[in-house]
Write a protein that holds these residues in place. Structure first.
Motif, mmCIF file in Angstrom:
data_model
loop_
_atom_site.group_PDB
_atom_site.id
_atom_site.type_symbol
_atom_site.label_atom_id
_atom_site.label_comp_id
_atom_site.label_asym_id
_atom_site.label_seq_id
_atom_site.Cartn_x
_atom_site.Cartn_y
_atom_site.Cartn_z
ATOM 1 N N ALA A 194 12.717 7.931 -0.058
ATOM 2 C CA ALA A 194 11.850 7.055 0.732
ATOM 3 C C ALA A 194 12.237 7.212 2.194
ATOM 4 C CB ALA A 194 12.019 5.611 0.290
ATOM 5 N N GLY B 87 4.530 9.516 3.198
ATOM 6 C CA GLY B 87 5.580 9.351 2.206
ATOM 7 C C GLY B 87 6.549 8.221 2.512
ATOM 8 N N GLN B 88 6.326 7.462 3.576
ATOM 9 C CA GLN B 88 7.249 6.382 3.923
ATOM 10 C C GLN B 88 7.065 5.180 3.000
ATOM 11 O OE1 GLN B 88 5.299 7.973 6.136
ATOM 12 N NE2 GLN B 88 6.657 8.803 7.672
ATOM 13 N N ALA B 89 8.123 4.385 2.897
ATOM 14 C CA ALA B 89 8.105 3.143 2.141
ATOM 15 C C ALA B 89 9.133 2.197 2.757
ATOM 16 C CB ALA B 89 8.442 3.396 0.669
ATOM 17 N N ALA C 79 -1.513 4.391 -1.377
ATOM 18 C CA ALA C 79 -0.329 3.583 -1.104
ATOM 19 C C ALA C 79 -0.188 2.529 -2.190
ATOM 20 C CB ALA C 79 -0.449 2.914 0.266
ATOM 21 N N ARG C 80 0.986 1.934 -2.239
ATOM 22 C CA ARG C 80 1.210 0.747 -3.070
ATOM 23 C C ARG C 80 1.800 -0.327 -2.169
ATOM 24 N NH1 ARG C 80 3.094 4.566 -6.957
ATOM 25 N NH2 ARG C 80 5.239 3.946 -6.557
ATOM 26 N N ALA D 154 5.490 -0.397 -0.740
ATOM 27 C CA ALA D 154 6.318 0.105 -1.837
ATOM 28 C C ALA D 154 6.300 1.628 -1.924
ATOM 29 C CB ALA D 154 5.849 -0.503 -3.161
ATOM 30 N N TRP D 155 5.192 2.254 -1.481
ATOM 31 C CA TRP D 155 5.059 3.706 -1.623
ATOM 32 C C TRP D 155 3.854 4.168 -0.820
ATOM 33 C CZ3 TRP D 155 0.892 6.438 -3.728
ATOM 34 C CH2 TRP D 155 1.120 7.788 -4.042
ATOM 35 N N THR D 156 3.950 5.349 -0.234
ATOM 36 C CA THR D 156 2.782 6.068 0.300
ATOM 37 C C THR D 156 2.864 7.502 -0.182
ATOM 38 O OG1 THR D 156 3.851 6.635 2.415
ATOM 39 C CG2 THR D 156 2.538 4.590 2.352
ATOM 40 N N ASP D 157 1.730 8.106 -0.353
ATOM 41 C CA ASP D 157 1.637 9.452 -0.909
ATOM 42 C C ASP D 157 2.363 10.459 -0.006
ATOM 43 O OD1 ASP D 157 0.862 11.914 -1.979
ATOM 44 O OD2 ASP D 157 -1.165 11.214 -2.422
ATOM 45 N N GLU E 232 3.139 -4.713 -7.700
ATOM 46 C CA GLU E 232 2.617 -3.786 -6.697
ATOM 47 C C GLU E 232 1.133 -3.571 -6.949
ATOM 48 O OE1 GLU E 232 4.827 -0.139 -6.802
ATOM 49 O OE2 GLU E 232 6.718 -1.143 -6.354
ATOM 50 N N ASP F 63 14.168 -1.081 -0.224
ATOM 51 C CA ASP F 63 14.041 -1.986 -1.364
ATOM 52 C C ASP F 63 14.212 -3.462 -1.007
ATOM 53 O OD1 ASP F 63 13.458 0.048 -3.127
ATOM 54 O OD2 ASP F 63 15.535 0.314 -3.753
#
Length: 137
Positions: free
Chosen positions: A24, A54-56, A78-79, A107-110, A87, A59
């Motif tokens: 991440a 791709g950044q997130a 993204a999430r 939480a997530w990006t592609d 999420e 946690d």
């Protein structure tokens, strides 16, 4: 009087995406572009384009902003997680209106396809100096 205008997809970085050796990446690696900003007695309305590759959020990190934020995924995936909820997956056209003080995180990006967000910050008293700061105003 000139009326501001532009293209949300113009001026994107060209070429290959940066290499990703970490699972991440830092949110600070995202590219933030302010498209418009106006002030009123109730606070600032700021419209920005965010480019994620791709950044997130870490946690244990949560945004906790003192203003409402409307986010729309224009391209990519993204999430987004709101505290206390699962999420939620977002793709092109999906949007969320995040109320002030509602803790949330990316939480997530592609990592394979750039994710382009349109974010509208409503009632922001003072824009943060760097992404992820200014949440407790």
């Amino acid at each position: 009087m000139s009326v501001p205008a532009g293209n949300l997809l113009a001026g994107l970085p060209s070429g290959a995406l940066p290499a990703r050796s970490l699972p991440a990446r830092s949110l600070l690696d995202e590219i933030f572009t302010t498209l418009a900003e106006t002030a009123s007695l109730s606070g600032t309305v700021r419209i920005e384009r965010i480019l994620s590759t791709g950044q997130a959020s870490p946690d244990s990190f949560w945004y906790d902003q003192g203003w409402d934020e409307f986010v729309l995924v224009v391209q990519g995936a993204a999430r987004l997680q709101l505290e206390g909820e699962a999420e939620r997956a977002l793709g092109p056209g999906d949007w969320v209106m995040i109320p002030a003080r509602r803790r949330h995180r990316v939480a997530w990006t592609d990592p394979a396809v750039p994710t382009i967000w349109l974010a509208v910050h409503i009632g922001e008293k003072q824009p943060p100096e760097t992404p992820g700061q200014g949440e407790d105003q």
